[in-house]
Scaffold this active site. Sequence first.
Site, PDB file in Angstrom:
ATOM      1  N   LYS A 206       0.845  -1.203   0.000  1.00 40.71           N
ATOM      2  CA  LYS A 206       0.000   0.000   0.000  1.00 40.71           C
ATOM      3  C   LYS A 206       0.877   1.249   0.000  1.00 40.71           C
ATOM      4  O   LYS A 206       0.705   2.153  -0.798  1.00 40.71           O
ATOM      5  CB  LYS A 206      -0.895  -0.056   1.234  1.00 40.71           C
ATOM      6  CG  LYS A 206      -1.881   1.067   1.351  1.00 40.71           C
ATOM      7  CD  LYS A 206      -2.826   0.789   2.520  1.00 40.71           C
ATOM      8  CE  LYS A 206      -3.602   2.041   2.881  1.00 40.71           C
ATOM      9  NZ  LYS A 206      -4.503   1.828   4.011  1.00 40.71           N
ATOM     10  N   GLU A 212      10.571  -4.566   4.593  1.00 45.63           N
ATOM     11  CA  GLU A 212      10.697  -5.955   4.155  1.00 45.63           C
ATOM     12  C   GLU A 212      10.378  -6.093   2.664  1.00 45.63           C
ATOM     13  O   GLU A 212      11.113  -6.729   1.901  1.00 45.63           O
ATOM     14  CB  GLU A 212       9.721  -6.855   4.943  1.00 45.63           C
ATOM     15  CG  GLU A 212      10.055  -7.015   6.412  1.00 45.63           C
ATOM     16  CD  GLU A 212       9.376  -5.986   7.288  1.00 45.63           C
ATOM     17  OE1 GLU A 212       9.098  -4.863   6.793  1.00 45.63           O
ATOM     18  OE2 GLU A 212       9.125  -6.284   8.470  1.00 45.63           O
ATOM     19  N   GLY A 267      -4.854  -2.265   5.441  1.00 44.70           N
ATOM     20  CA  GLY A 267      -4.018  -3.373   4.958  1.00 44.70           C
ATOM     21  C   GLY A 267      -4.658  -4.730   5.160  1.00 44.70           C
ATOM     22  O   GLY A 267      -4.792  -5.525   4.224  1.00 44.70           O
ATOM     23  N   ARG A 268      -5.101  -5.011   6.393  1.00 39.18           N
ATOM     24  CA  ARG A 268      -5.642  -6.347   6.674  1.00 39.18           C
ATOM     25  C   ARG A 268      -7.057  -6.531   6.132  1.00 39.18           C
ATOM     26  O   ARG A 268      -7.651  -7.594   6.285  1.00 39.18           O
ATOM     27  CB  ARG A 268      -5.575  -6.648   8.172  1.00 39.18           C
ATOM     28  CG  ARG A 268      -6.269  -5.632   9.052  1.00 39.18           C
ATOM     29  CD  ARG A 268      -5.890  -5.805  10.513  1.00 39.18           C
ATOM     30  NE  ARG A 268      -6.399  -4.707  11.331  1.00 39.18           N
ATOM     31  CZ  ARG A 268      -5.803  -3.548  11.485  1.00 39.18           C
ATOM     32  NH1 ARG A 268      -4.670  -3.295  10.861  1.00 39.18           N
ATOM     33  NH2 ARG A 268      -6.316  -2.607  12.267  1.00 39.18           N
ATOM     34  N   GLU A 353      -4.692  -7.656  15.141  1.00 38.54           N
ATOM     35  CA  GLU A 353      -4.221  -6.310  14.811  1.00 38.54           C
ATOM     36  C   GLU A 353      -5.376  -5.316  14.922  1.00 38.54           C
ATOM     37  O   GLU A 353      -5.170  -4.150  15.225  1.00 38.54           O
ATOM     38  CB  GLU A 353      -3.619  -6.283  13.395  1.00 38.54           C
ATOM     39  CG  GLU A 353      -2.555  -5.218  13.233  1.00 38.54           C
ATOM     40  CD  GLU A 353      -1.727  -5.392  11.967  1.00 38.54           C
ATOM     41  OE1 GLU A 353      -0.505  -5.525  12.087  1.00 38.54           O
ATOM     42  OE2 GLU A 353      -2.294  -5.389  10.870  1.00 38.54           O
ATOM     43  N   HIS A 384      -4.430 -34.359  17.074  1.00 41.83           N
ATOM     44  CA  HIS A 384      -3.323 -35.214  17.532  1.00 41.83           C
ATOM     45  C   HIS A 384      -2.221 -34.365  18.133  1.00 41.83           C
ATOM     46  O   HIS A 384      -1.093 -34.830  18.301  1.00 41.83           O
ATOM     47  CB  HIS A 384      -2.806 -36.050  16.365  1.00 41.83           C
ATOM     48  CG  HIS A 384      -3.859 -36.966  15.828  1.00 41.83           C
ATOM     49  ND1 HIS A 384      -3.987 -38.267  16.231  1.00 41.83           N
ATOM     50  CD2 HIS A 384      -4.878 -36.732  14.962  1.00 41.83           C
ATOM     51  CE1 HIS A 384      -5.031 -38.813  15.620  1.00 41.83           C
ATOM     52  NE2 HIS A 384      -5.579 -37.892  14.855  1.00 41.83           N
ATOM     53  N   LYS A 504       9.304  -1.086  14.501  1.00 50.01           N
ATOM     54  CA  LYS A 504       9.805  -0.672  13.181  1.00 50.01           C
ATOM     55  C   LYS A 504      10.816   0.455  13.349  1.00 50.01           C
ATOM     56  O   LYS A 504      11.872   0.453  12.718  1.00 50.01           O
ATOM     57  CB  LYS A 504       8.644  -0.111  12.348  1.00 50.01           C
ATOM     58  CG  LYS A 504       7.875  -1.095  11.557  1.00 50.01           C
ATOM     59  CD  LYS A 504       7.046  -0.311  10.531  1.00 50.01           C
ATOM     60  CE  LYS A 504       5.788  -1.016  10.146  1.00 50.01           C
ATOM     61  NZ  LYS A 504       4.866  -0.197   9.377  1.00 50.01           N
TER      62      LYS A 504
HETATM   63  C1  G6Q Z   1      -2.496  -4.154   8.156  1.00 51.35           C
HETATM   64  C2  G6Q Z   1      -1.259  -3.487   8.448  1.00 51.35           C
HETATM   65  C3  G6Q Z   1      -0.019  -4.154   7.916  1.00 51.35           C
HETATM   66  C4  G6Q Z   1       0.313  -3.820   6.479  1.00 51.35           C
HETATM   67  C5  G6Q Z   1       1.763  -4.221   6.207  1.00 51.35           C
HETATM   68  C6  G6Q Z   1       2.179  -3.966   4.792  1.00 51.35           C
HETATM   69  O1  G6Q Z   1      -3.582  -3.732   8.414  1.00 51.35           O
HETATM   70  O2  G6Q Z   1      -1.368  -2.173   8.058  1.00 51.35           O
HETATM   71  O3  G6Q Z   1      -0.049  -5.545   8.054  1.00 51.35           O
HETATM   72  O4  G6Q Z   1      -0.570  -4.443   5.610  1.00 51.35           O
HETATM   73  O5  G6Q Z   1       2.602  -3.538   7.090  1.00 51.35           O
HETATM   74  O6  G6Q Z   1       2.067  -2.634   4.470  1.00 51.35           O
HETATM   75  P1  G6Q Z   1       2.232  -2.145   2.999  1.00 51.35           P
HETATM   76  O7  G6Q Z   1       1.133  -2.716   2.191  1.00 51.35           O
HETATM   77  O8  G6Q Z   1       2.175  -0.648   3.049  1.00 51.35           O
HETATM   78  O9  G6Q Z   1       3.579  -2.635   2.524  1.00 51.35           O
END
Ligand code: G6Q
Length: 540
Positions: A206, A212, A267-268, A353, A384, A504
């Site tokens: 996003k 990462e 994001g989620r 989250e 199990h 972070k």
């Molecule tokens: C979700 C969070 C988080 C996000 C990641 C990736 O709700 O905001 O999990 O999706 O940190 O972020 P980017 O899409 O900006 O790389």
Amino acid sequence: MSKLTELSAWQALEDHYYTMQDTHLRDLFAADPTRGEKMSAEGAGLYLDYSKHRVTDETLKLLLALAEEVGVAQKRDAMFAGEKINITEKRAVLHTALRAPRDAVVMVDGKNVVPEVHEVLDRMAAFADEIRSGKWLGHTGQPIKNIVNIGIGGSDLGPVMAYEGLKHYAQRDLTVRFVSNVDGTDLAEKTRDLDPAQTLFIVSSKTFTTQETMTNARSARQWLLGSLKDDAAVARHFVAVSTNAAEVTKFGINTANMFGFWDWVGGRYSMDSAIGLSLMIAVGPDHYRALLAGFHEMDEHFRTAPASRNLPMLLGLLGVWYNNFFGAETVAILPYDQYLAYFSAYLQQLDMESNGKHVTLDNETVDYQTGPVIWGQPGTNGQHAFYQLIHQGTKLIPCDFIGFCQTLNPMAPHHDLLMANVFAQTEALAFGKTLEQVLADGVDPQIAPHRVFGGNRPTSTILADKLTPHILGALIALYEHKVFVQGVIWDINSFDQWGVELGKVLAGKIAPELQSEGEPELKHDSSTNTLIKRYRARRA
Ligand code: G6Q
């Protein structure tokens, strides 16, 4: 006392809890032979049996009164209407607009966003078709055979879960992989057997600034160029999914190959935005649209079904009952379908989250529990492994069992055995086995207590006919809205995630200390300083 715990509905539930805490499911079922049929609800192709919960009609009445008193329905309507309910980020929360039909109208800041949503979906579909048909050629003129999504968190967990979930519907001559971890092993292992000339990377981020993802994307570009040896190759082998056109361009991806989304998609909550591009390529636009239709059907159910028959409402309220009154700390999600192997991991982020928060919307520190720990694994494997603790341990762990009446891989007798286990587990958890029953089985009285099952362990059973894209959409939306209901009750912001920031920021400070040539001056605590020094001294 807080605003929530002062509510009359909350206090009534507290009083009611004392009358319910020792009530056994055995007695509740004995008192009403129709309980199993009565305590069920249906919506969007999902059947919910909530009869094996430690509730009576009175409990449900009080829980529904709580939902009413905190205004869940009004908050839900505000979310669907695009009000900026994510107050700490001043954003609307409109993942529901991502699956709105073409003719729907959803206004954000005076503008209908649905046409843009469908414009992106149409571009994604055209691109997916080009890849799937072999028309999109790589730099050397070969068709794409491998798709690697690079993303993390919300830009990874949804697509990977849904890709695995819908693998049955995927085009099998395409290899689809997901790289998320900044550990180089992830990228190395996921690309080691791929031919760069046939590989497409989808950089999903996003913000397009996530450490990462950008580190993996840069290394992927090096891997590609190490073989194809021409910068121009990037245009045919990299596309981006992002809201940040400037950073996409800086990375070297033409914005013509960028699929956008909007700041009102968290994001989620973004797997049904362009973040789902890898999934759409795998399963094709028609299945992807069926998935969106399933999401939408559950949205409509949540929006319009009466609270007492509203699946997300019921699941949310039952969760509050155990979390806040019985003191349950965790919830196990147990899908009985191998394709849903990543479903619990996905829900872990969605729920934890969203509702892992400690202050209310009015900045008060809560004096009650908020989001539970979510965990689980597909059945029957878990049986199990960790089910022992759920059956006979000292902790109360409400469980969601998810099963399907039809299998996608008929191979008698597998599916009947799988489903026998669903029904057997929920039965055993609810009713257990008394000492008398154990002794009646002829068990040595010396060890009989070890063979006793207390029962009274609550479960929901969610049944659907078949794992289709439509049903998967409905199932995900069910949990999205369950999380929403609980967030409203706990008076927290389910849509920000400040808790991921501090780590972070500190990692950003420590990375140069690990990489610097000379001995850096370390100003952390003595533990962190010692660990950094030891790492620096011993790394190769
Ligand atoms: C979700 C969070 C988080 C996000 C990641 C990736 O709700 O905001 O999990 O999706 O940190 O972020 P980017 O899409 O900006 O790389």
